[in-house]
Design a protein around this motif. Structure first.
Motif, short mmCIF file in Angstrom:
data_model
loop_
_atom_site.label_atom_id
_atom_site.label_comp_id
_atom_site.label_asym_id
_atom_site.label_seq_id
_atom_site.Cartn_x
_atom_site.Cartn_y
_atom_site.Cartn_z
N LYS A 1 0.84 -1.22 0.00
CA LYS A 1 0.00 0.00 0.00
C LYS A 1 0.86 1.26 0.00
CE LYS A 1 -4.19 -1.96 2.00
NZ LYS A 1 -4.83 -2.36 3.25
N TYR A 2 1.93 1.23 0.79
CA TYR A 2 2.85 2.37 0.84
C TYR A 2 3.41 2.67 -0.56
CZ TYR A 2 3.52 3.27 5.89
OH TYR A 2 3.36 3.65 7.19
N VAL A 3 3.80 1.62 -1.28
CA VAL A 3 4.40 1.83 -2.61
C VAL A 3 3.36 2.39 -3.58
CG1 VAL A 3 5.49 0.69 -4.60
CG2 VAL A 3 6.25 0.15 -2.28
N GLU A 4 2.12 1.90 -3.49
CA GLU A 4 1.03 2.46 -4.33
C GLU A 4 0.84 3.96 -4.03
OE1 GLU A 4 -2.56 0.24 -3.79
OE2 GLU A 4 -1.69 -1.61 -4.59
N GLN A 5 0.85 4.31 -2.74
CA GLN A 5 0.69 5.72 -2.34
C GLN A 5 1.88 6.56 -2.81
OE1 GLN A 5 0.27 5.45 1.91
NE2 GLN A 5 -1.71 4.42 1.79
N TYR A 6 3.07 5.98 -2.75
CA TYR A 6 4.29 6.66 -3.21
C TYR A 6 4.17 7.00 -4.70
CZ TYR A 6 9.25 6.91 -4.73
OH TYR A 6 10.45 7.28 -5.31
N LYS B 1 7.31 16.00 -1.66
CA LYS B 1 7.48 15.94 -0.20
C LYS B 1 6.71 14.75 0.38
CE LYS B 1 6.44 19.62 2.77
NZ LYS B 1 6.64 21.03 3.12
N GLN B 2 5.51 14.55 -0.16
CA GLN B 2 4.67 13.44 0.30
C GLN B 2 5.31 12.11 -0.08
OE1 GLN B 2 0.59 13.87 -0.98
NE2 GLN B 2 0.07 11.80 -0.36
N GLY B 3 5.85 12.03 -1.31
CA GLY B 3 6.52 10.80 -1.77
C GLY B 3 7.68 10.43 -0.85
N LEU B 4 8.45 11.42 -0.45
CA LEU B 4 9.60 11.18 0.43
C LEU B 4 9.13 10.71 1.81
CD1 LEU B 4 12.57 11.29 1.10
CD2 LEU B 4 12.41 13.76 1.39
N GLY C 1 5.48 -2.29 -16.10
CA GLY C 1 5.29 -1.08 -15.29
C GLY C 1 4.57 -1.35 -14.00
N ASP C 2 4.44 -2.63 -13.62
CA ASP C 2 3.68 -3.00 -12.41
C ASP C 2 4.60 -2.94 -11.19
OD1 ASP C 2 1.89 -3.98 -10.62
OD2 ASP C 2 1.44 -5.84 -11.70
N VAL C 3 4.08 -2.38 -10.08
CA VAL C 3 4.88 -2.28 -8.85
C VAL C 3 4.44 -3.32 -7.81
CG1 VAL C 3 5.49 0.14 -9.13
CG2 VAL C 3 3.38 -0.43 -7.94
N ALA C 4 3.67 -4.30 -8.22
CA ALA C 4 3.07 -5.27 -7.28
C ALA C 4 4.12 -6.11 -6.56
CB ALA C 4 2.10 -6.18 -8.01
N ARG C 5 5.34 -6.22 -7.10
CA ARG C 5 6.32 -7.09 -6.43
C ARG C 5 6.68 -6.57 -5.04
NH1 ARG C 5 12.36 -6.38 -8.93
NH2 ARG C 5 12.40 -4.11 -9.08
N ALA C 6 6.32 -5.31 -4.75
CA ALA C 6 6.58 -4.76 -3.41
C ALA C 6 5.79 -5.51 -2.35
CB ALA C 6 6.21 -3.27 -3.37
N THR C 7 4.74 -6.25 -2.76
CA THR C 7 3.94 -7.02 -1.77
C THR C 7 4.65 -8.32 -1.39
OG1 THR C 7 2.70 -8.08 -3.56
CG2 THR C 7 1.73 -6.09 -2.59
N LYS C 8 5.79 -8.61 -2.03
CA LYS C 8 6.60 -9.79 -1.66
C LYS C 8 8.05 -9.35 -1.49
CE LYS C 8 3.63 -13.14 -4.01
NZ LYS C 8 3.56 -14.21 -5.03
#
Length: 802
Positions: free
Chosen positions: A447-452, A462-465, A541-548
């Motif tokens: 979720k954090y990576v999606e928000q980033y 600033k929010q991304g950081l 372009g998928d960032v889903a690997r952050a969930t593993k």
């Protein structure tokens, strides 16, 4: 920095992003407010785009034409071109130090600028968007020229002010905007004579006629591009006031010539030609520049600037491009910053107040800390404040105790030998998904990576950081809750899951923080023994690997050597910086000169006293043989620092000694045309990469000595602490000229050709070579001094120099 090597062009089917930041004006050194306001913010977004695999280029350069350059040239008694060359090099060096990743950092004083600017002008003329008008302007009969705003001084007409050195465009005392013709008792700034009012013809861009097209563009693009609120407000204020004709020519010599027979003695107004600089600098980057700038279907244009630049980019520049009738790539997104203020007042280039780009480099605060602090403090919606105490707090609590602590705990534990750790090898983690604590963490991180990604896409840097740093906090909490140090003894399988997952988070943090702190990411990747190129997503372009996160690093992968990433900033150091950068640059210079004079006077008096003492001693010894009269004390008094030839050197090549593990062999340029070979016992104290291309202090008149078969022709000076566990090189200022002799005020004299070892000149002087509490290198109480300032060490106070 380094302009990126391979030329990129838009690729059909890919996301093509063209990024610009407001061109910094060339007549001064940029301060931290300028840096965060445009180039650093744009750099973060450009790096993020590359991290996502977008096809992005980042274009910037120095804005070089106009009155301010001519004025500065007069002040420094040189040509405008020389001023531009000097300050362009300073800007480039500052941005290089800040790791700004331009694809092209150019300048506006180029043939390409003239060509593009004149071509746009001709289109506007053909399309009847330009008109001629007569203006009243001050003319100097002595200089035989019309005087631009800044070439006029006089008395401010504002009641109650009457400041007698008001400029033609603004009174610095009361702040009122002026026209030169309003000044009382005007005088020409060049010759001081009184100018007279004369009619002069100029060309104007008819903004009112372009109003409908412009408003249509603003209405659609401000929504599609998610313009920041401050950009929308500033633009609407201009539209509400009503668009007026805008003069685009000036009576100057330094600028793009107007290609029109009636205006051959004029140049374009800098605010007409400066935004065109984005286009011309791209033309210097690639002759196929139109594929970026005349390709609105396939290219998105993102522009970064401070709030004072907004109307020129949302009204003037788009109107100019729309008026040509050509299919230009118009700005999609504008990211605007408010002001960064300094301690108790405003950063000011003209007054020299605040911390400037060159100052940041001269502190021992690493570049990643400067970047982090400026970006956490980015003035996105309102003015923010730079304070030394806040910088200290953010470094010590957020970077050191949160981020650095998490990474170091994970990697240090993995690096421990088998039996107490993993022998530097990433363990396997079967069943990680079914471990409740790890599964909960993985869900949060996803979720954090999606928000980033969402924040960065909207240029909310600033929010991304903040979100990325939140992942580090989650990592610390995960380590604490898992109690991995107990698990290692009690449940090896669970411990392996926790450590492989945590190591994956370390890698993820290196990716997410690369746009903000690229040098930090490189160091983390080196400690992980992973390639320096990072990517946040897969081929789609998928960032889903952050969930593993446990899958980021393969089991069996061997990591590098962990090292602390940040050092604590202590109170005494903060106070030193606060005092050092207090007041204006002029105040600081005056204070430094006064201190140097006081020191020289003290030393002069000391020498006079010594001489008098020597004469009295000689009188007492009359009648004795010469050898008896010359006491040991008087011989020793003649041995001082002036006998040593210490120079600023540049290490041009360095390698380990082929026959000695503890020695480096360097080639050092000391200003003699041919470098000297120097052997130094620094291997266990200073990494090889830190020795490369580094300026050092070199003792050049020691008797050459052969060390393990290689003759050493000089000695590099270094400081060591009391128990010799820490050694640091003595650093000359970055801008000190190579080959310059280091001076010691009050100790003038010609150095010996070669120091006589029998007389122990070096050994006698060395005892008084120390570092002080402010990390300055000194002989007794006198600093090692160069034309660019004093020599220092990184962190050893009260150390011995040898």
């Amino acid at each position: 920095m380094g302009d990126q090597c391979s030329t990129k062009l838009p690729i059909p089917g890919k996301r093509n992003i063209l990024i610009t930041s407001a061109l910094p004006y060339v007549n001064n050194v940029p301060h931290l407010g300028n840096i965060i306001g445009c180039v650093l913010s744009a750099d973060v977004f450009a790096r993020y785009c590359r991290l996502r695999g977008y096809n992005a280029i980042y274009i910037c350069g120095t804005d070089e034409y106009g009155t301010a350059t001519e004025t500065k040239a007069m002040e420094e008694n040189c040509s405008p071109q020389e001023i531009c060359d000097k300050y362009h090099a300073i800007h480039r060096k500052v941005y290089e130090w800040f790791n700004i990743s331009f694809d092209k950092f150019g300048r506006t004083s180029t043939p390409q600028q003239t060509e593009v600017c004149q071509s746009i002008f001709k289109k506007l003329l053909e399309n009847n968007w330009l008109s001629e008008n007569t203006m009243q302007q001050l003319y100097c009969d002595t200089c035989k020229r019309f005087l631009a705003d800044r070439f006029v001084e006089g008395t401010c007409p504002t009641p109650g002010c009457f400041y007698d050195s008001a400029r033609g465009d603004q009174c610095e005392k009361c702040g009122k905007l002026l026209n030169p013709t309003e000044l009382k008792e005007p005088r020409c700034k060049i010759c001081q004579n009184t100018p007279r009012i004369r009619d002069t013809n100029h060309l104007f861009l008819e903004l009112p006629l372009l109003k409908d097209r412009l408003e249509e563009y603003i209405k659609s693009m401000s929504v599609a591009g998610g313009w920041s609120q401050n950009a929308i407000q500033a633009t609407n204020a201009w539209l509400k006031e009503g668009l007026r004709q805008r003069c685009i020519t000036r009576d100057l010599k330094w600028g793009v010539p107007v290609p029109h027979e009636k205006f051959q003695d004029k140049v374009f107004y800098v605010w007409f030609d400066a935004p065109i600089g984005y286009v011309s600098i791209t033309a210097c980057y690639t002759p196929e520049w139109e594929r970026w700038w005349k390709n609105p279907e396939n290219v998105e244009l993102f522009q970064f600037m401070g709030k004072d630049n907004v109307p020129f980019h949302t009204v003037m520049f788009p109107s100019t491009l729309l008026g040509t009738g050509e299919d230009w790539t118009l700005m999609k997104t504008i990211s605007v910053t408010e002001y960064l203020n300094y301690e108790s007042g405003k950063f000011s280039k003209s007054k020299g107040i605040g911390v400037f780009g060159t100052d940041a480099e001269d502190t021992d605060i690493p570049v990643e800390v400067w970047r982090y602090y400026l970006l956490t403090n980015r003035p996105e919606v309102s003015d923010t404040l730079f304070t030394w105490a806040d910088l200290q707090s953010k470094l010590n609590s957020e970077l050191l105790n949160n981020l650095g602590n998490f990474i170091n705990r994970v990697l240090s534990f993995i690096a421990k030998p088998t039996g107490s750790g993993y022998g530097s090898v990433i363990p396997d983690a079967p069943g990680a998904e079914s471990h409740p604590l790890t599964a909960t963490l993985a869900e949060k991180v996803g979720k954090y990576v999606e928000q980033y990604v969402e924040a960065m896409e909207k240029v909310k840097l600033k929010q991304g950081l903040k979100i990325a740093m939140g992942i580090s906090s989650e990592g610390n909490a995960y380590l604490q809750e898992s109690q991995f140090w107990k698990l290692y003894k009690e449940d090896q399988l669970l411990c392996s899951i926790v450590m492989r997952t945590s190591a994956g988070l370390v890698y993820l943090l290196a990716c997410l923080l690369e746009p903000f702190m690229p040098s930090f990411s490189l160091r983390v990747l080196k400690q992980l023994n992973m390639p320096s190129e990072v990517s946040l997503c897969d081929e789609k372009g998928d960032v889903a690997r952050a969930t593993k996160p446990w899958e980021y690093l393969p089991a069996g992968h061997k990591i590098g050597a962990p090292e602390p990433l940040f050092n604590e900033l202590k109170d005494d150091k903060v106070e030193t910086y606060r005092q050092k950068f207090a007041g204006s640059q002029a105040d600081r210079k005056e204070k430094a000169e006064a201190e140097a004079k006081k020191l020289a006077d003290q030393l002069k008096n000391t020498k006079v006293t010594e001489q008098n003492g020597k004469k009295q001693g000689q009188k007492k010894s009359e009648g004795k043989p010469k050898s008896e009269g010359k006491t040991k004390a008087s011989v020793e008094a003649e041995i001082n620092i002036s006998r040593l030839d210490i120079r600023v050197g540049l290490i041009t090549k360095v390698q380990k000694h082929p026959d000695a593990d503890s020695l480096y062999v360097e080639e050092i340029d000391v200003g003699e045309g041919v470098p000297r070979t120097v052997v130094s016992g620094l291997v266990k104290y200073i990494p090889l990469e830190e020795m490369q291309n580094r300026k050092v202090c070199v003792l050049c008149n020691l008797k050459p000595a052969t060390m393990r078969g290689i003759k050493s022709q000089a000695m590099v000076l270094a400081a060591s602490d009391s128990d010799h566990t820490k050694v640091e090189l003595v650093d000359p200022p970055k801008s000190a000229p190579v080959g310059e002799r280091v001076k010691f005020p009050g100790y003038e004299g010609v150095p010996d050709d070669v120091l006589n070892p029998k007389k122990k000149v070096w050994e006698t002087v060395q005892v008084d070579l120390r570092t002080d509490a402010e990390l300055g290198a000194r002989y007794k109480d006198v600093p090692f001094t160069t034309s660019a300032g004093v020599c220092t060490v990184k962190s050893i106070a009260g150390g011995s120099i040898r």
